[in-house]
Design an enzyme around this catalytic site. Sequence first.
Site, PDB file in Angstrom:
ATOM      1  N   CYS A 174       0.585  -1.199   0.178  1.00 41.67           N
ATOM      2  CA  CYS A 174       0.296   0.213   0.270  1.00 41.67           C
ATOM      3  C   CYS A 174       0.621   1.250   0.112  1.00 41.67           C
ATOM      4  O   CYS A 174       2.248   0.912   0.045  1.00 41.67           O
ATOM      5  CB  CYS A 174      -0.670  -0.021   1.078  1.00 41.67           C
ATOM      6  SG  CYS A 174       0.339  -0.071   2.402  1.00 41.67           S
ATOM      7  N   HIS A 206     -19.107 -30.413   3.888  1.00 40.50           N
ATOM      8  CA  HIS A 206     -17.689 -31.400   4.204  1.00 40.50           C
ATOM      9  C   HIS A 206     -17.838 -31.754   5.351  1.00 40.50           C
ATOM     10  O   HIS A 206     -18.304 -30.928   6.506  1.00 40.50           O
ATOM     11  CB  HIS A 206     -16.289 -31.368   3.313  1.00 40.50           C
ATOM     12  CG  HIS A 206     -16.136 -29.983   4.269  1.00 40.50           C
ATOM     13  ND1 HIS A 206     -16.264 -28.707   3.210  1.00 40.50           N
ATOM     14  CD2 HIS A 206     -15.273 -29.836   4.178  1.00 40.50           C
ATOM     15  CE1 HIS A 206     -15.739 -27.754   3.527  1.00 40.50           C
ATOM     16  NE2 HIS A 206     -14.537 -28.119   4.927  1.00 40.50           N
TER      17      HIS A 206
END
Length: 632
Positions: A380, A548
């Site tokens: 950044c 799952h």
Amino acid sequence: MLTLIKLKIQNFGRFLSNMIMPNISIFIAWGMMNALFMPLGWQPNKTLEQLISPMIFYLLPILIGYTGGSLISGSRGGLIGSITTIGVITSTNIPMLLGAMISGPLGGWTIKYFDKKIENKVKNGFEMLVNNFSLAILGILLAIISFFTIGPFIEWVSYFLGTLIQIILSYNLLPLTSIIIEPAKIFFLNNVINHGIFSPLGIQDALDKNHSIFFLIESNPGPGLGLLIAWFFFGKGELSKSSGGAALIEFFGGIHEIYFPYVLIKPKLIIPLILGGMSGIFILVLLHGGLISTASPGSILSILAMTPKGLYFSNIISVACSFLVSFISSSILLKYDFNTIQKDSNYTVKQGKNSFNSKTSREDFNNFNFSKIKTIIVACDAGMGSSAMGASILRKKIKNANLNHISVLNMAINALPQDADLIITHQNLTNRAKDNAPFSQHISLKNFLNNHFYDNLVKKLVENMVFLYDNHTDSVNKYTQQKKDALFQLNEENIILNQYASNKEEAINIVGKHLVKQGYVKFDYIDSMLEREKMASTWLGESIALPHGTIEAKDSVLKTGIIFCQFPKGVRFGEDVDDIAYLVIGIAAKNNEHIMVVSNITNALDKKDTIQRLSHTTSIKEALSLLTMEKI
């Protein structure tokens, strides 16, 4: 053309900011000593008060000059920049911070040009002599030049700016500066505004009044906090879920960049920021508030630490007022924004979420080569705030995926190495990153807290590892081909259409029973799937859920299998009321056999049209052809 201009402004602003940012701790030290030892401070002390003036008149300008010179030409540039700055300091009776921001780089550019001209022209054994004397002589010349030109010029500029500020204050026009400041911040010019403009003005102002309003104009966290809290209560989609944590980070951590994506996705929200900023400045002018030094980062904690004795009420009221105005106006815009969600008769598409969804990320990732990724840098403007948070999120996901050969770093854009493997930046900063690291791969994002983005990036890295493993040697390729028929392959039996469930638990039970019926798992695997869902939702977005079992349930898996269930009326799987799954894919994995199947299904679901057809088809053959991308 506009992009080029914006890039030039960002580069220039970044350079100014980079001269100030490394010396912020000196500003804070000066401010704290002011608050303690000055006559109006907490512990007035005439003896210790003598430490304050040398810091602002000599130490800070020299350090800024050194930093500016070193940015141009390393340590030699820093040294000659310091010498040049001495000429500026001694020419006037005001703090020469602006002068140092000119004289330092001037010295750096001069020595860089000189070194380039004499390169390979100095005889062996005379290098040290030439280097030392050239720097000293050029430094003296530049100090004299700056003494007679730069110093008087900056003194005149300071006088002009002071007069202009007095006129603005006398007509109560200072709140109008928010019309420029707030939009500029959204384009990552916040450090430029705070450290390149307001810090020098504030220090000059603080010498006269022991505090300055300029230190609290840009760093006020109130407007950003109001916007984020409004998003939390009235926003839609993925951003609303992360806005609560973002508000805490912005208010207490002082990382203002965290709310920029919320405005970029809804540009109309710049209006509440402007109104909040104007109200905060109005209160500061009305109650004569301000800080004794730069508040960096712009946290409420930094602001309170830099608040002089007697001004706590005015500063707190200013922050609170800007928060309330921003919150109320943002709430109105968000609450009555009916364009966030678009609905048709068959399918629901969330605009806000689509801007950050996994599908977009997958399409973008297809153009990248992940075969040799060892270092990922999240960058950044300053390399300390938003990129640090993004790197932390990605680092954790990389670790959980056992990609131990990949390291994740955060860094300022100007410090990017030339040989970085993969660089992640905000879309407004990518062009700057490419200029600094032109040979690296660059990926843009819109929100450093976008978990879907990082999840899909990690998924691509994992898929690449599987691909590399399967293609490591010719012998492995042949072995894999020989075993191909033994691996799990999706067929018509695995596709279950036209199911109905009133909630996700019921849907998971339906999927689980089919896994049991087809011999993939034991019956207790269903309980494991429900337990896994309680830990964290398996909602993926784009109308898909992937339930799952837990890791502990591996023993309940008899063989690798996948069940594809269609729920035409949908089942809510996510936290948001609109997180509706039409396609529920149950997985039982014995080893890594399922990865390529899931990858193929994921690729098949890249298109909106495919998802819509799968959500409502009545033909198992059509569903199978869509999932395997084979023609019927």
